[in-house]
Enzyme design. Structure first.
Site, PDB file in Angstrom:
ATOM      1  N   ARG A   1      -7.806  10.565  14.074  1.00 30.72           N
ATOM      2  CA  ARG A   1      -7.648   9.174  13.627  1.00 30.72           C
ATOM      3  C   ARG A   1      -8.545   8.248  14.360  1.00 30.72           C
ATOM      4  NH1 ARG A   1      -3.287   4.427  12.998  1.00 30.72           N
ATOM      5  NH2 ARG A   1      -2.990   4.476  15.296  1.00 30.72           N
TER       6      ARG A   1
ATOM      7  N   ARG B   1      -0.333  -5.055  18.650  1.00 29.64           N
ATOM      8  CA  ARG B   1      -0.043  -3.989  17.904  1.00 29.64           C
ATOM      9  C   ARG B   1       1.628  -4.167  17.424  1.00 29.64           C
ATOM     10  NH1 ARG B   1      -3.112   0.478  17.945  1.00 29.64           N
ATOM     11  NH2 ARG B   1      -4.697   0.557  19.409  1.00 29.64           N
TER      12      ARG B   1
ATOM     13  N   ARG C   1       5.333   5.758   8.781  1.00 25.87           N
ATOM     14  CA  ARG C   1       6.570   5.209   8.911  1.00 25.87           C
ATOM     15  C   ARG C   1       6.831   4.913  10.336  1.00 25.87           C
ATOM     16  NH1 ARG C   1      10.287   3.916   4.810  1.00 25.87           N
ATOM     17  NH2 ARG C   1       9.455   4.714   2.898  1.00 25.87           N
TER      18      ARG C   1
ATOM     19  N   HIS D   1       3.325   7.592  19.151  1.00 22.12           N
ATOM     20  CA  HIS D   1       3.622   6.169  19.273  1.00 22.12           C
ATOM     21  C   HIS D   1       4.453   5.838  20.612  1.00 22.12           C
ATOM     22  CE1 HIS D   1       1.621   6.237  15.337  1.00 22.12           C
ATOM     23  NE2 HIS D   1       1.421   4.872  15.503  1.00 22.12           N
TER      24      HIS D   1
ATOM     25  N   GLU E   1      -3.630  -0.295   5.267  1.00 22.10           N
ATOM     26  CA  GLU E   1      -2.476  -0.976   6.312  1.00 22.10           C
ATOM     27  C   GLU E   1      -2.234  -2.602   5.946  1.00 22.10           C
ATOM     28  OE1 GLU E   1      -2.669   0.517  10.336  1.00 22.10           O
ATOM     29  OE2 GLU E   1      -5.005   0.852   9.936  1.00 22.10           O
TER      30      GLU E   1
ATOM     31  N   ASP F   1       1.617  -2.521  10.381  1.00 19.93           N
ATOM     32  CA  ASP F   1       0.394  -3.505  10.254  1.00 19.93           C
ATOM     33  C   ASP F   1       0.916  -4.564   8.946  1.00 19.93           C
ATOM     34  OD1 ASP F   1      -1.381  -3.720  12.605  1.00 19.93           O
ATOM     35  OD2 ASP F   1      -1.313  -1.714  11.875  1.00 19.93           O
TER      36      ASP F   1
END
Length: 1040
Positions: free
Chosen positions: A542, A875, A742, A154, A663, A704
């Protein structure tokens, strides 16, 4: 470095910390005096003194004077030239990083100086045994524990990898400087080294000039393993084993590891256009390669390379002759096999030489060619020769890096001879030949005939090393996309094959009374193999659920049975279940599909080729229905059928675990129902029992849900969703592992690891846990071996406590009702501002640097899932990142104050105080919000509004700042603290020490944004802005 890792530091000595900070600041000033000159440094220092004075006035409660000083500081900054502004931003940014390095160093120092660390294995095991847990139960629970830490890419790691390495080097120098035995000359040399490192840092460009590819991100993850986790894991496992032996009388079994590692790097396709199955990139000369496959091979290569280094060290250490009969027999068999191979090689070599001589004799000319009497350097005028030119095929990375080969004139006959298949064969022969590296290796290794006098351990370990080197070479050929025909007995394919001879060596040493040697480097290597296997970290895949629906649409439309996405849920489940029970492939090989659909199908094909030996789970983001899971199961089954049919044998490994990721708030509320529906389907339940050991994994997303409804509502919905999922699995006798997605910041579910695990619903952590560690958190928690060991211990002890001593549930139903009411009011307040106020989006873009964050090049994914400009498709990372930059940290607290006020005004204040004292979940939620409020800075946020926001929208900022004050007031009422962070003195002191450097960077960012928005093509201004973003991230210890 981040404040959310405070669970690894109970105390630090501020005296020595301040001393180190002063030393580093002095060295940085010395470097800057030399690099930029005294005049510029005088301006930098003047700004620092102004900022320091303003902070002192504000902490003393003299607000008016503080405000005047801050206005003077802003005025000074606005008069700076662009060059001076860049120097100021860089200087303060680097100093904040130096402070962070000193902070981590002193936390590590504290750990070394404490006899028994809080939350360590020794501490918690002792507490549990003293509290009545039988030693056998403790031992069994630890041995069965399954925790997996999943590293993700991320985009929240702001620092370049080059700078991260330099920071680690500085940390090592500070550590060395602490040694009491250093002479005066030694300390002078340390100072010189520190100056060199700081100079190198200053002269290094701190900005990424290109976006990283998924492979770049994967390399960063692998480097964390190599530089830190590889050293930390054996140390951590020794701590666990020693504590177990102390409190239960039995050490940790050698091949038992309570913690493993996974990765999303190279496998996360959710909204990532760069992470397709095929991406145009160069990795060791490979173009248009399969990214996931490449990353998996690269991971395997690094694993084997690390094992080779360890085996080399072991060969030197295990020089003794005394051994068990089984090891002696193994060494004898290896010698016989090598002698036999040497004889066979010698015979083949002789036969080859005879045949070669015959061929050469037959090829000898009967007369000399024309011009044979002339020197060889004389050019042939006709350009032809009756004899073929000898060419050595080239291979390896150099051939790819050097670009196209220079054209060599060839005759027509040569062009016909040197076709592609022959060239490939030549390259294969050359690549696998014994010339070069292998011949050199023979100079270092004794011949088999000389090995009879060598220690048996060295013979066995030498054989292991040979096989590892062949394994590594095989992986290199696969990465180079070259032919690779190794016999299965020549290389290691599974960790069991590698661990077996190592265990034999271990048992031999133990049986001969050399247990002290067995439990050293050899035990460490066995534990590494048990932990890392053959891939270091298994890769999760994913993808968003909608992409699977699009793929099934293409298939059903091709088969003329309708459009899958238009069917209702029951019809989808009926179709999917029927096809899953069938034995024929669903996708026709001749079917032509769009590129997006092909990418999904190719991903499943790669999954089938690699299998569960290399890959972990298949995570479905935005999962909402049972059909989302069955769709992936069907596409996975179909790909495995196709691949096994082509290769003529079953696919390697087993099927991947399919993990729904819930989410949004809506999906979290339906999570339990989805799991119940899935487990009620006979095929699925039998599949879970048979192929996944009756184990269901479910992922819950914190990012999210927080952006959707606010932090408080998200926390409560996540809590209830976990309760419901656990209950659903219990109803069907299925074990459950919850996977926590997380982030690093509080707004995205971050927080101290221990606190987070201890506040989960009772029964949700029953010896198993998966959790992501993202972006800057990976470096903060695992960048140094010492901090990594501490973090691994905290994961182990927190999960152990949550299993054997689960946290208390809400004491009474009224508490749950109060939570519902707070959540409802909080969510309404949050959404009315963020989603329903028509002016908020424009205010957000004006008041924050959100639009400019994309220039940072810190991640391979775009900032939005879709092209819409609204908050909904933004995002969560840039959403949180932008507000962290302005020091308003709005996503972490907005709505909380309204919710608490609404319940308190109805006379429930005492109930909330009781909930805070007795309910771990509620206490941790309030504590984390309080920690964020302690970092928020109203005057700084107001400065952004005054300079950057249109006058017609400034009222919105005024209202939000009032909301912040309301939140502070009611959080303190509930917690009973006099002021923010009263229960975390260390954190408050650390934040205060950063402000004289952090505040000027914020003011400079405002000025740069103002200039840039009227001159958006100015690259120097853009660089200045990005440097301020780096500096604020360093000061806040959080990004997104």
């Amino acid at each position: 470095m981040t404040d959310t890792t405070d669970d690894i530091a109970e105390e630090i000595s501020f005296q020595s910390f301040d001393d180190d900070c002063r030393m580093l600041r002095s060295l940085l000033q010395e470097v800057l005096q030399r690099e930029v000159g005294g005049q510029v440094m005088d301006k930098v220092e003047r700004n620092r003194i102004l900022a320091q004075s303003a902070c002192n006035m504000r902490m003393a409660g003299i607000e008016n004077t503080a405000e005047l000083l801050e206005k003077q500081l802003a005025s000074e900054i606005s008069k700076m030239s662009l060059e001076e502004a860049l120097i100021l931003a860089r200087a303060f940014s680097h100093y904040l990083n130096l402070m962070g390095i000193a902070e981590v160093h002193h936390r590590v120092r504290r750990q070394r100086n404490v006899a028994t660390l809080s939350k360590s294995c020794d501490d918690i095991f002792n507490q549990l045994v003293q509290g009545g847990v039988p030693p056998d139960e403790l031992y069994s629970t630890v041995c069965k524990q399954e925790v997996e830490i999943v590293l993700t890419a991320h985009p929240t790691q702001i620092n370049r990898r080059t700078l991260q390495y330099k920071h680690i080097r500085l940390s090592h120098l500070l550590d060395y400087n602490d040694r009491p035995d250093l002479t005066g000359e030694d300390r002078e040399m340390v100072i010189e080294d520190l100056v060199r490192e700081i100079t190198s840092i200053w002269q290094t460009d701190e900005l990424r000039r290109h976006k990283p590819t998924p492979v770049d991100e994967a390399r960063a993850g692998l480097n964390i393993v190599e530089q830190s986790l590889w050293k930390a894991v054996p140390h951590y496992l020794r701590r666990v084993s020693n504590a177990l032996k102390k409190h239960t009388g039995k050490p940790l079994p050698l091949t038992c590891t309570p913690i493993r590692f996974g990765s999303w790097m190279g496998g996360d396709r959710d909204g990532n256009p760069q992470c397709d199955s095929k991406v145009n990139h160069v990795l060791r000369g490979i173009k248009e390669a399969l990214v996931t496959k490449d990353v998996s091979l690269l991971s395997r290569w690094m694993t084997i390379d690390l094992y080779i280094r360890e085996v080399d060290s072991l060969k030197f250490e295990l020089s003794m002759n005394r051994c068990s009969a089984s090891l002696s027999q193994m060494a004898h068999e290896i010698l016989e096999q090598e002698t036999s191979s040497e004889d066979q090689h010698s015979w083949n070599h002789q036969c080859f030489n005879r045949n070669q001589l015959k061929q050469q004799a037959a090829a000898l000319p009967t007369q000399l060619p024309a011009r044979a009497d002339q020197p060889s350097c004389t050019e042939c005028n006709d350009g032809h020769s009756p004899y073929p030119r000898i060419e050595i095929p080239r291979t390896g990375p150099l051939n790819h890096l050097n670009g196209p080969e220079s054209p060599i004139p060839k005759s027509p006959s040569q062009n016909s001879i040197h076709n592609s298949s022959q060239l490939l064969a030549q390259r294969k022969i050359f690549a696998e030949s014994q010339i070069g590296r292998s011949s050199f290796q023979k100079l270092l290794e004794p011949k088999p005939t000389q090995k009879s006098g060598i220690a048996p351990y060295r013979i066995v370990l030498g054989n292991i090393k040979d096989k590892l080197m062949k394994t590594r070479r095989r992986l290199e050929l696969l990465l180079e996309d070259l032919p690779c025909d190794f016999y299965p007995s020549d290389f290691y394919d599974t960790s069991d094959e590698l661990i077996k001879p190592l265990i034999t060596c271990y048992e031999s040493l133990q049986s001969c009374g050399s247990g002290v040697l067995a439990d050293g480097r050899l035990a460490d290597l066995i534990r590494r193999v048990a932990t890392f296997g053959m891939v270091l970290m298994k890769i999760d895949l994913r993808q968003e659920s909608g992409r699977h629906a699009e793929t099934l649409d293409a298939i059903t439309e091709y088969l003329d049975i309708g459009t899958y996405s238009e069917w209702d849920e029951e019809k989808k489940l009926e179709f999917l279940t029927r096809e899953l029970k069938g034995k024929r492939p669903l996708v026709p090989p001749s079917m032509e599909v769009a590129s997006d659909v092909k990418e999904v199908l190719d991903t499943f094909r790669v999954a089938a080729e690699l299998g569960s030996d290399s890959l972990g789970a298949y995570v479905i983001s935005m999962a909402a229905n049972a059909s989302d899971v069955l769709a992936v199961e069907l596409l996975q089954k179909d790909a495995r059928l196709a691949v096994s049919g082509e290769i003529g044998k079953p696919c390697p490994g087993g099927t991947l675990r399919v993990v729904p990721l819930f989410e949004t708030v809506k999906d979290l509320r339906g999570a339990g129902s989805v799991i119940r529906k899935l487990l009620s389907i006979d095929w699925y339940r039998e599949h879970i029992i048979k192929n996944h050991n009756a184990h269901q994994e479910v992922m819950v997303g914190y990012s999210d849900s927080g952006k959707d409804a606010g932090r408080f509502t998200a926390a409560w919905e996540l809590y209830k969703a976990q309760e419901d999922v656990v209950a659903a699995c219990n109803e069907y006798g299925i074990k459950v592992t919850l996977f926590h997605g997380r982030g690093g910041s509080i707004g995205r579910g971050g927080g101290p690891t221990y606190l987070a695990i201890q506040s989960q619903p009772p029964g949700s952590v029953m010896g198993t846990l998966r959790s992501t560690e993202q972006g800057e958190m990976v470096q903060a928690k695992f960048g140094l071996p010492q901090t990594a060991v501490r973090q691994l211990e905290i994961y182990t002890t927190a999960v152990l406590l949550a299993t054997l001593r689960p946290p208390h549930p809400p004491r009474e139903e009224k508490w749950r009702n109060l939570m519902e009411e707070i959540s409802k009011i909080s969510c309404q307040n949050y959404r009315s501002i963020v989603y329903e106020n028509p002016e908020f989006l424009a205010y957000f873009h004006e008041a924050t640097p959100q639009a400019e964050l994309g220039f940072l090049n810190i991640g391979s994914r775009p900032t939005r899932r879709k092209s819409s400009t609204g908050i909904g498709h933004l995002r969560a990372i840039p959403w949180v990142f932008a507000w962290t930059q302005t020091r308003f940290v709005l996503p972490a607290w907005l709505g909380v104050g309204a919710g608490l006020r609404g319940v308190c005004e109805k006379g429930n204040t005492e109930d909330l105080k009781a909930m805070y004292k007795e309910w771990p979940f509620f206490q941790s939620t309030i504590d984390l919000i309080e920690m964020v409020l302690g970092k928020a800075d109203t005057p700084i946020a107001k400065h952004y509004d005054e300079v950057l926001v249109s006058e017609s929208r400034r009222h919105l900022g005024d209202e939000l700042r009032k909301e912040l004050l309301t939140t502070e007031k009611f959080v303190l009422v509930v917690s009973g603290h006099e002021k923010l962070s009263a229960n975390n003195r260390i954190l408050r002191r650390l934040i205060e020490s950063r402000l004289p450097y952090l505040n000027p960077i914020n003011m400079l960012q405002v000025e740069v944004l103002k200039r840039l928005r009227s001159d958006d093509d100015n690259k120097q201004l853009r660089d200045a802005l990005l440097i301020t973003i780096n500096g604020i991230a360093a000061g806040m210890r959080n990004t997104g």
